[in-house]
Design a protein around this motif. Structure first.
Motif, PDB file in Angstrom:
ATOM      1  N   PHE A 230       0.827  -1.200   0.000  1.00  0.00           N
ATOM      2  CA  PHE A 230       0.000   0.000   0.000  1.00  0.00           C
ATOM      3  C   PHE A 230       0.868   1.259   0.000  1.00  0.00           C
ATOM      4  O   PHE A 230       0.573   2.233  -0.674  1.00  0.00           O
ATOM      5  N   THR A 231       1.965   1.213   0.756  1.00  0.00           N
ATOM      6  CA  THR A 231       2.910   2.323   0.710  1.00  0.00           C
ATOM      7  C   THR A 231       3.413   2.506  -0.710  1.00  0.00           C
ATOM      8  O   THR A 231       3.538   3.625  -1.203  1.00  0.00           O
ATOM      9  N   GLN A 232       3.725   1.385  -1.351  1.00  0.00           N
ATOM     10  CA  GLN A 232       4.177   1.480  -2.740  1.00  0.00           C
ATOM     11  C   GLN A 232       3.124   2.135  -3.606  1.00  0.00           C
ATOM     12  O   GLN A 232       3.416   2.998  -4.430  1.00  0.00           O
ATOM     13  N   HIS A 233       1.879   1.733  -3.353  1.00  0.00           N
ATOM     14  CA  HIS A 233       0.785   2.303  -4.127  1.00  0.00           C
ATOM     15  C   HIS A 233       0.739   3.812  -3.943  1.00  0.00           C
ATOM     16  O   HIS A 233       0.613   4.572  -4.904  1.00  0.00           O
ATOM     17  N   VAL A 234       0.856   4.242  -2.698  1.00  0.00           N
ATOM     18  CA  VAL A 234       0.804   5.675  -2.436  1.00  0.00           C
ATOM     19  C   VAL A 234       1.962   6.382  -3.131  1.00  0.00           C
ATOM     20  O   VAL A 234       1.789   7.431  -3.751  1.00  0.00           O
ATOM     21  N   LEU A 235       3.143   5.776  -3.072  1.00  0.00           N
ATOM     22  CA  LEU A 235       4.304   6.383  -3.731  1.00  0.00           C
ATOM     23  C   LEU A 235       4.084   6.500  -5.233  1.00  0.00           C
ATOM     24  O   LEU A 235       4.396   7.528  -5.847  1.00  0.00           O
ATOM     25  N   ILE A 236       3.541   5.435  -5.816  1.00  0.00           N
ATOM     26  CA  ILE A 236       3.290   5.468  -7.257  1.00  0.00           C
ATOM     27  C   ILE A 236       2.316   6.581  -7.598  1.00  0.00           C
ATOM     28  O   ILE A 236       2.544   7.366  -8.524  1.00  0.00           O
ATOM     29  N   LEU A 237       1.258   6.661  -6.791  1.00  0.00           N
ATOM     30  CA  LEU A 237       0.276   7.705  -7.066  1.00  0.00           C
ATOM     31  C   LEU A 237       0.894   9.094  -6.917  1.00  0.00           C
ATOM     32  O   LEU A 237       0.601   9.999  -7.693  1.00  0.00           O
ATOM     33  N   ILE A 238       1.752   9.252  -5.914  1.00  0.00           N
ATOM     34  CA  ILE A 238       2.390  10.559  -5.726  1.00  0.00           C
ATOM     35  C   ILE A 238       3.166  10.921  -6.985  1.00  0.00           C
ATOM     36  O   ILE A 238       3.032  12.018  -7.537  1.00  0.00           O
ATOM     37  N   LEU A 239       3.974   9.977  -7.459  1.00  0.00           N
ATOM     38  CA  LEU A 239       4.784  10.268  -8.647  1.00  0.00           C
ATOM     39  C   LEU A 239       3.889  10.534  -9.853  1.00  0.00           C
ATOM     40  O   LEU A 239       4.116  11.466 -10.623  1.00  0.00           O
ATOM     41  N   LEU A 240       2.842   9.722 -10.000  1.00  0.00           N
ATOM     42  CA  LEU A 240       1.963   9.883 -11.152  1.00  0.00           C
ATOM     43  C   LEU A 240       1.267  11.236 -11.112  1.00  0.00           C
ATOM     44  O   LEU A 240       1.254  11.979 -12.090  1.00  0.00           O
ATOM     45  N   TYR A 241       0.695  11.567  -9.939  1.00  0.00           N
ATOM     46  CA  TYR A 241      -0.043  12.825  -9.868  1.00  0.00           C
ATOM     47  C   TYR A 241       0.903  14.020  -9.924  1.00  0.00           C
ATOM     48  O   TYR A 241       0.535  15.073 -10.461  1.00  0.00           O
ATOM     49  N   ALA A 242       2.096  13.861  -9.369  1.00  0.00           N
ATOM     50  CA  ALA A 242       3.068  14.949  -9.502  1.00  0.00           C
ATOM     51  C   ALA A 242       3.382  15.169 -10.980  1.00  0.00           C
ATOM     52  O   ALA A 242       3.400  16.305 -11.461  1.00  0.00           O
ATOM     53  N   SER A 243       3.586  14.094 -11.726  1.00  0.00           N
ATOM     54  CA  SER A 243       3.902  14.223 -13.148  1.00  0.00           C
ATOM     55  C   SER A 243       2.739  14.841 -13.899  1.00  0.00           C
ATOM     56  O   SER A 243       2.906  15.757 -14.710  1.00  0.00           O
ATOM     57  N   MET A 244       1.554  14.321 -13.622  1.00  0.00           N
ATOM     58  CA  MET A 244       0.383  14.811 -14.339  1.00  0.00           C
ATOM     59  C   MET A 244       0.154  16.279 -14.014  1.00  0.00           C
ATOM     60  O   MET A 244      -0.115  17.086 -14.907  1.00  0.00           O
ATOM     61  N   SER A 245       0.287  16.629 -12.741  1.00  0.00           N
ATOM     62  CA  SER A 245       0.062  18.019 -12.378  1.00  0.00           C
ATOM     63  C   SER A 245       1.139  18.900 -12.971  1.00  0.00           C
ATOM     64  O   SER A 245       0.892  20.046 -13.330  1.00  0.00           O
ATOM     65  N   GLN A 246       2.341  18.346 -13.092  1.00  0.00           N
ATOM     66  CA  GLN A 246       3.409  19.121 -13.722  1.00  0.00           C
ATOM     67  C   GLN A 246       3.065  19.389 -15.189  1.00  0.00           C
ATOM     68  O   GLN A 246       3.290  20.489 -15.693  1.00  0.00           O
ATOM     69  N   ALA A 247       2.492  18.371 -15.846  1.00  0.00           N
ATOM     70  CA  ALA A 247       2.062  18.572 -17.226  1.00  0.00           C
ATOM     71  C   ALA A 247       1.028  19.679 -17.290  1.00  0.00           C
ATOM     72  O   ALA A 247       1.060  20.540 -18.170  1.00  0.00           O
ATOM     73  N   TRP A 248       0.125  19.679 -16.329  1.00  0.00           N
ATOM     74  CA  TRP A 248      -0.889  20.741 -16.276  1.00  0.00           C
ATOM     75  C   TRP A 248      -0.233  22.091 -15.980  1.00  0.00           C
ATOM     76  O   TRP A 248      -0.625  23.120 -16.516  1.00  0.00           O
ATOM     77  N   ASN A 249       0.768  22.027 -15.126  1.00  0.00           N
ATOM     78  CA  ASN A 249       1.461  23.229 -14.675  1.00  0.00           C
ATOM     79  C   ASN A 249       2.041  24.019 -15.849  1.00  0.00           C
ATOM     80  O   ASN A 249       2.132  25.236 -15.812  1.00  0.00           O
ATOM     81  N   ILE A 250       2.443  23.316 -16.899  1.00  0.00           N
ATOM     82  CA  ILE A 250       3.027  24.008 -18.058  1.00  0.00           C
ATOM     83  C   ILE A 250       2.051  25.038 -18.589  1.00  0.00           C
ATOM     84  O   ILE A 250       2.399  26.202 -18.784  1.00  0.00           O
ATOM     85  N   ILE A 251       0.813  24.600 -18.791  1.00  0.00           N
ATOM     86  CA  ILE A 251      -0.160  25.532 -19.356  1.00  0.00           C
ATOM     87  C   ILE A 251      -0.893  26.302 -18.259  1.00  0.00           C
ATOM     88  O   ILE A 251      -1.139  27.499 -18.374  1.00  0.00           O
ATOM     89  N   GLY A 252      -1.214  25.627 -17.177  1.00  0.00           N
ATOM     90  CA  GLY A 252      -2.022  26.265 -16.137  1.00  0.00           C
ATOM     91  C   GLY A 252      -1.211  27.139 -15.197  1.00  0.00           C
ATOM     92  O   GLY A 252      -1.660  28.188 -14.768  1.00  0.00           O
ATOM     93  N   GLY A 253      -0.032  26.692 -14.866  1.00  0.00           N
ATOM     94  CA  GLY A 253       0.774  27.430 -13.909  1.00  0.00           C
ATOM     95  C   GLY A 253       1.686  28.437 -14.582  1.00  0.00           C
ATOM     96  O   GLY A 253       1.604  29.626 -14.336  1.00  0.00           O
ATOM     97  N   TYR A 254       2.549  27.944 -15.466  1.00  0.00           N
ATOM     98  CA  TYR A 254       3.514  28.846 -16.090  1.00  0.00           C
ATOM     99  C   TYR A 254       2.844  29.806 -17.053  1.00  0.00           C
ATOM    100  O   TYR A 254       3.175  30.976 -17.117  1.00  0.00           O
ATOM    101  N   CYS A 255       1.893  29.268 -17.841  1.00  0.00           N
ATOM    102  CA  CYS A 255       1.302  30.108 -18.873  1.00  0.00           C
ATOM    103  C   CYS A 255       0.010  30.770 -18.410  1.00  0.00           C
ATOM    104  O   CYS A 255      -0.536  31.605 -19.108  1.00  0.00           O
TER     105      CYS A 255
END
Lengths: 338, 422, 253, 286
Positions: free
Chosen positions: A34-59
């Protein structure tokens, strides 16, 4: 001085990567899926949010429509495996390209809209896509695509009994997306993005083709989002429209980024590190009570953070460092005086 | 205010930390079998989920303690396997398949549950049962109705309830029977269903069954669940005016649908519902007179007392868990059945070995006073071959048994009484 | 050939005529002032030249190229860069980053662009507040940041829209000397200005607008003698004062 | 043909409800430039107030809308005082996300307190009454609710356009600093506007239980459609929101009937996109 700073930052980045690579070797983590699951989700959502961040945050173009690109990527992988019996890879690539094309097509007219008008237009787009996918027979409509039992391994990017390869998959995603954004941030494109966010008229007057900048940011963002979607579906082995292509899904990306600090490199990571464990562990602790206690708390915390620190956690970090700097300056001045 | 918020957040965070630490500590207790439940406890299906959860709790209560007043297997003794008690670990999948998968993994890997009972939504049962299958552990499914679930050839998956397919065929049987016996001229069908995994499955099976029986589906009306109004849906039905309507609308949508039909002043001659809002006794109660004369497949209702005499005593325990005015419904009772059958199989196998229990489950025909027909037996794939449901019609706010004729207590009121004559 | 030629530009907003057939030239290396009372159509004309508005009629020739219907960013890329009357600094970014964005127009490489930005910052006396958030600056400094950013793009023609309005007299003097400096470096200026003291001494030519029409175009000293200009804009009292001032200066010389 | 009229009338009736929900949102958006994500949940709260009054004290929704309105008025004010006020200084998005958090909280508090049950008020005064003209059926609950909606929207419009208070609100909407200089207490205006926003949606919530089931998730789609109405109508324009709401109701009904029910929201959102492409600031936007 600049050079030195750069080197220091590079060092932090590499240390972070090495630490992340080593995490699964911690015995507590290795034993607890379950810890692994949480870690995976953290990385996934961090990546996805970073993708959003390009247009939503920076731009500064707040899009609630990113679940569409996430979903197209997810369906790309899902269709390849379920409908065509292939490994997911060609589907992932195709999905990502398709998501990029869709992003350009729908955002070109939408960029005429400003502020809340743009945000609501992206709501509408998500709803339209959601409902179209719900009835689209070829992608199985509302039934969704369920993965068959196929051979595990990297070829199919699928494992049942272990999560460690998923972790490394997510880590690769994380490194690629964060690396790209890190590169952009320090270069011309990143500055242009921020210029467009701050003031479009000035940007134009300074020779920046703001439409082009926004479009390319959107395209890049959608392209990366599609990869995250494909990972998500490979991880969950099922895809249906509500799961990947709905407002709630988009909302998570926005929340994570804003909570961490929009338009900052490590904002999405910080946001995901706080939000995801909170979401997962509150559900584990109180979800079984069946009273929505976890979600009440979750909502309350969102309000709290927004009220206390509208700039997100990075704002808090900045404040802390500024405070330290200020103290230094003040003490230096007092040295002179006395 | 801000000061208060600050302080409160601090306390909250401490709480979270403490709980996280505590959750890792497993209370040492001997002779315990942990079983996980996985239901939608929040989100749009929360109502059904919380009832299913209570039903499983009821079953465990009966199994763990001596309840001589209940005439069901395992009620008299305390625990199973010579004193093992069942302990439940509840989890919430919010109606989302990805969370269902995660929670199933967590229940097996972290909570170390022996088996899972769940998941109500077919879309969630699917990935969750894959987790169990991959780990070679047992997944007991009460009421998920998608026929596809038991066509996957899983070894450790068992489902109690009849599927959409069974129900669809039964619907067509009713129509044929009506045409034969009562000389009604039922020919056209309209299907209204929520456009989700559940509704789509039901509608697909309905269309198949109709085609097989030679009826014509003239209106195919999917709608988005949680709609603000169902005017266009009902107008479409009204315009096509089918003889019979098959309905697959859950909870709030069901009431909206019925009331919209009332407002539009339209009714088909006969209205048959899948296991949906129709079956919910609370909804039936609230709709009052408006809900009457609708029909549907029902696995259990308090009016079935003479058919299933053993239920009443168990139902009393259930009511202490969910509320005094809520009886079992066809969905929740199946989850209780699933729990009982699992316990019975463990008891009979005399071991906790998964393969042995699974074999035992397949090899025997089980007594199940909570199931209609009283028996449960599994065919490969895990479907309960003895699963039955009866056609009932709401008459005067009560589910009256109307079909099959040999078990019926009342006649079908046909056609449905128009709104202005009620 | 003039660097910028404005030929018969008209701009209508519905029935309102903001600019009516305005023509003038800006020669390379000159400072041209564009003056006129409030509502004379100066900013509209500016927006027409820089591509923010599309003129209803007329042409703008810059450096031999017709830029009439080009979008703003293309005009800027050709080397005609403007600042805004109401400051549009990129307020969440530091002063340095503001200027760097300008520098990127000529230089893609970050290090080289930073060099250019640094030079421009020094040139505009901003090096002290290089790392300050642009939004935190006082109005005068913000205007200077605008200028520095425009400068960093390496323009041929700098168009300043009231870059001295709202500044203290010291700041005005600083700006005036800055513009003079830059002129010496070969940059051409088109300056919309309200403050007469500032523009008259440095301009090689002024164009006077009133009510959307060009009423005069000539050397400042000639213009202030012009009856129509005096009536429309300056007011007699002021023109006398200015005459005395110029005479005094001539005497000094 | 009578089907066409029937569908059109259904659409218009639905549209008027949307208008009532949207007008409150429009007001808040117009004056403060804040998108209130919890708007749909206000509706849900209003519906619960009305439901419980009806269930426990047998008060008809025709009366209990007063209580729902008042309750949501207070809820709006509290939202402003406790949440929005603190977010206004930050980036525009923070208020939106804070209200998102609020919507999550309200939804789950309702779930926690009232259980996820679907609750229906039966035996209300209007229940089942209808007017039949030729082939066309006019259901009374919808009809009365729509008339109410229209009246309330007009009253709000009148207040904004014709009273001193309304002018103060308009002035605040146009330029907060200038309004402050004119001696308008913008803070109180904000409080009031949030209250009024709550009031509108509370009244809608008070009336709806006469024909709609109440449950914790009921506000979601209403809220979303209200967003679309407001954006389609144009920045803070109440007539715009009204027109957009009617249009949406109409398109939803016609599209649902003549294309397919499952596409009805696709048609609605598609129409919105189309309009906003042509007029980026909405129908009445400036």
């Amino acid at each position: 001085m600049m050079k030195g700073n750069k080197k220091k930052q590079d060092l932090y980045w590499y240390v972070l990567i090495v630490l992340l690579i080593l995490i699964p070797f911690i015995p507590q983590v290795a034993a607890n899926s379950f810890t692994q699951h949480v870690l995976i989700l953290i990385l996934l959502y961090a990546s996805m949010s970073q993708a959003w961040n390009i247009i939503g945050g920076y731009c500064g173009q707040v899009s609630f429509g990113h679940s569409v690109f996430f979903g197209i990527g997810a369906y790309g992988a899902g269709m390849a495996v379920v409908r065509f019996g292939l490994p997911p890879w060609p589907g992932i690539i195709l999905g990502a390209l398709l998501a990029t094309a869709v992003a350009i097509l729908i955002s070109y007219p939408c960029f005429k809209l400003k502020g809340h008008y743009f945000a609501i237009a992206t709501f509408a787009i998500v709803e339209i896509f959601n409902r179209l996918f719900m009835v689209w027979y070829w992608v199985n409509g509302a039934l969704g695509l369920d993965y068959p039992l196929v051979e595990v391994g990297w070829r199919n990017f699928m494992w049942y009994t272990t999560k460690i390869p998923y972790y490394y998959g997510a880590l690769v995603l994380f490194i690629i997306i964060f690396g790209i954004v890190r590169f952009i941030e320090k270069n011309r494109f990143g500055y242009y993005l921020r210029a467009v966010r701050e003031d479009q008229e000035t940007a134009e007057a300074t020779g920046i083709n703001s439409t082009m900048v926004k479009l390319s940011a959107m395209a890049l963002s959608a392209f990366l989002a599609a990869f995250c979607g494909a990972f998500f579906v490979q991880y969950n082995l099922r895809v249906d429209p509500t799961m990947v292509m709905s407002l709630q899904v988009s909302m998570v990306f926005v929340l994570v980024t804003i909570l961490g600090g929009a338009g900052t490199l490590f904002g999405p990571l910080l946001g995901a590190m706080i939000l995801i464990p909170l979401q997962e562990y509150t559900r584990v602790l109180w979800g079984g009570l069946g009273r929505g206690t976890d979600l009440i708390l979750f909502g309350f915390l969102i309000i709290l953070i927004m009220v206390r620190q509208p700039k997100g956690i990075m704002g808090l970090v900045d404040e802390y460092f500024n405070y330290k700097k200020m103290r230094k300056v003040i003490s230096a001045e007092s040295d002179i005086k006395y | 205010m801000i000061y208060f918020l600050k302080k409160f957040s601090l306390i909250l965070l401490t709480f979270i930390l403490v709980f996280t630490l505590l959750s890792g500590v497993v209370l040492a207790q001997e002779k315990v079998i942990k079983i996980g439940t996985l239901f939608p406890l929040t989100g749009s299906c929360a109502l059904a989920g919380s009832r299913c959860k209570a039903a499983v709790e009821t079953a465990v209560e009966v199994i763990n303690n001596a309840h001589p007043e209940c005439d069901v297997p395992l009620a008299a003794q305390e625990g199973i396997l010579g004193g093992y008690k069942i302990v439940l670990v509840h989890a919430d999948h919010q109606g989302k398949p990805d969370i269902a998968k995660t929670e199933a993994e967590r229940l097996f890997n972290q909570e170390k549950v022996y088996a899972i009972v769940g998941c109500y939504n077919s879309a969630c049962t699917n990935p969750a049962s894959f987790v169990a299958e991959r780990q070679g552990k047992i997944f007991m499914c009460g009421c998920s109705s998608s026929a596809a679930l038991t066509e996957r050839g899983l070894k450790y998956f068992f489902r109690m309830a009849p599927t959409d397919k069974t129900e669809s065929i039964e619907f067509c049987d009713v129509m044929e029977w009506m045409n034969e016996v009562k000389g009604t001229n039922l020919h056209t069908i309209g299907i209204i269903y929520e456009n989700t995994e559940f509704g789509k499955h039901a509608a697909d099976e309905g269309k198949l069954a109709a085609a097989e029986a030679g009826f014509e589906v003239i209106a195919d009306v999917p709608f988005s669940p949680g709609a603000t109004n169902m005017n266009s849906e009902v107008q479409t039905l009204k315009a096509k005016n089918p003889d019979v309507v098959f309905g697959a609308c859950l909870g709030g949508d069901y009431t909206l649908w019925v009331r919209t039909m009332k407002q539009m002043d339209w009714l088909p001659k006969m209205c048959l519902n899948y296991c949906t809002g129709y079956q919910d006794p609370v909804i039936a109660q609230q709709l009052g007179d408006d809900g009457n004369y609708f029909m549907g497949g029902t696995g259990y209702s308090p009016e079935f007392a003479d058919l299933m005499p053993a239920v009443a005593a168990v139902e009393n325990i259930y009511k202490t868990k969910i509320g005094p005015s809520v009886p079992f419904d066809s969905d929740s009772i199946q989850e209780a059945v699933a729990t009982f059958i699992l316990a019975q199989a463990i008891e009979k196998a005399g071991t906790l070995d998964y393969d042995k229990v699974s074999e035992t489950l397949y090899a025997n025909e089980w007594d199940s006073p909570l199931s209609m027909g009283g028996k449960v037996a599994f065919v490969p794939g895990g479907q309960n071959a003895k699963a039955m449901s009866m056609m009932t019609q709401l008459q005067g706010g009560e589910y009256k048994r109307v079909y099959p004729p040999e078990l019926a207590t009342h006649d079908i009121i046909f056609p449905m009484i128009p709104w202005n004559q009620r | 050939m003039p660097l910028l030629a404005v030929c018969e530009i008209s701009k209508k907003f519905g029935s309102l005529v903001a600019n009516d057939k305005i023509s003038f030239n800006v020669e390379e290396g000159n400072i041209v002032g564009l003056i006129g009372p409030n509502g004379a159509g100066k900013t509209t004309l500016f927006n027409c030249i820089t591509g923010i508005y599309k003129p209803s009629h007329g042409k703008v020739i810059f450096n031999g190229l017709d830029i009439t219907n080009l979008p703003a960013y293309k005009v800027a890329r050709l080397g005609a860069v403007r600042t805004f009357q109401i400051v549009h600094s990129l307020k969440e970014m530091s002063v340095f980053d503001n200027v760097l964005i300008g520098a990127y127009l000529r230089e893609k490489n970050t290090e080289k662009a930073s060099e250019i930005a640094k030079q421009c910052i020094n040139l505009c006396y901003l090096s002290k507040m290089k790392n300050t958030r642009a939004g935190d600056l006082a109005i005068g400094l913000k205007k200077r940041v605008e200028l520095a950013r425009a400068l960093a793009t390496g323009p041929k023609l700098l168009m300043l829209d009231e870059c001295m309005a709202g500044l203290t007299s010291t700041e005005v003097n600083e700006s005036v000397s800055l513009i003079k400096n830059l002129k010496d470096k070969g940059i051409t200026f088109l300056v919309v200005e309200h403050i007469m003291e500032a523009i008259m001494p440095i301009a090689d030519k002024v164009v006077v607008l009133d009510g959307g029409i060009k009423i005069a175009e000539n050397h400042p000293e000639v213009v202030i003698q012009d009856e129509r200009v005096i009536e429309a804009y300056l007011g007699k009292k002021y023109s006398k004062k200015l005459q005395i001032a110029t005479q005094g200066r001539e005497k000094d010389a | 043909m009578s089907m066409f009229f029937q569908v059109t009338i259904d659409g218009l009736l639905t549209g008027m409800i949307y208008a009532l929900v949207a007008s409150g949102l429009s007001l808040i958006w117009g004056v403060m430039d804040v998108l209130n994500f919890a708007h749909g949940e206000y509706l849900m709260v209003g519906m619960y107030v009305s439901y419980w009054l009806g269930f426990l004290m047998n008060i008809d929704p025709l009366i209990s809308w007063i209580a729902s309105g008042a309750f949501c008025f207070i809820l709006g004010i509290l939202t402003y005082k406790l949440i929005i006020r603190h977010c206004l200084a930050g980036p525009p998005l923070s208020a939106l996300l804070a209200t998102f958090g609020l919507s999550m909280m309200l939804k789950n508090i309702a779930l926690n307190r009232f259980s996820p049950n679907f609750r229906i008020l039966t035996g209300t005064f209007l229940d089942g009454k209808k007017i039949i003209i030729g082939n066309i059926v006019l259901p009374m609950p919808q009809l009365v609710t729509s008339i109410f909606a229209l009246v309330v929207v007009f009253i709000i419009y009148y207040i904004i356009k014709r009273t001193r208070l309304g002018w103060a609100i308009q002035a605040t909407a146009m330029d907060k600093e200038a309004a402050e200089l004119m001696g308008i207490k913008t803070e109180s205006i904000f409080v009031l506007v949030f209250g009024l926003g709550g009031l509108c949606v509370g009244i809608a919530g008070g009336l709806l239980p006469s024909y709609l089931a109440v449950h914790p998730e009921v506000g979601g789609l209403f809220g979303l459609i209200a967003f679309v109405c407001v954006a389609m109508g144009g920045f803070g324009s109440i007539p715009g929101a009204l027109l957009a709401a009617l249009l949406i109701g109409l398109v939803e009904a016609l599209g649902g009937f003549y294309i397919a029910p499952v596409f009805k929201y696709v048609v609605v959102f598609g129409l919105y996109l189309l309009i906003v492409m042509i007029r980026p600031k909405g129908l009445f936007g400036w």
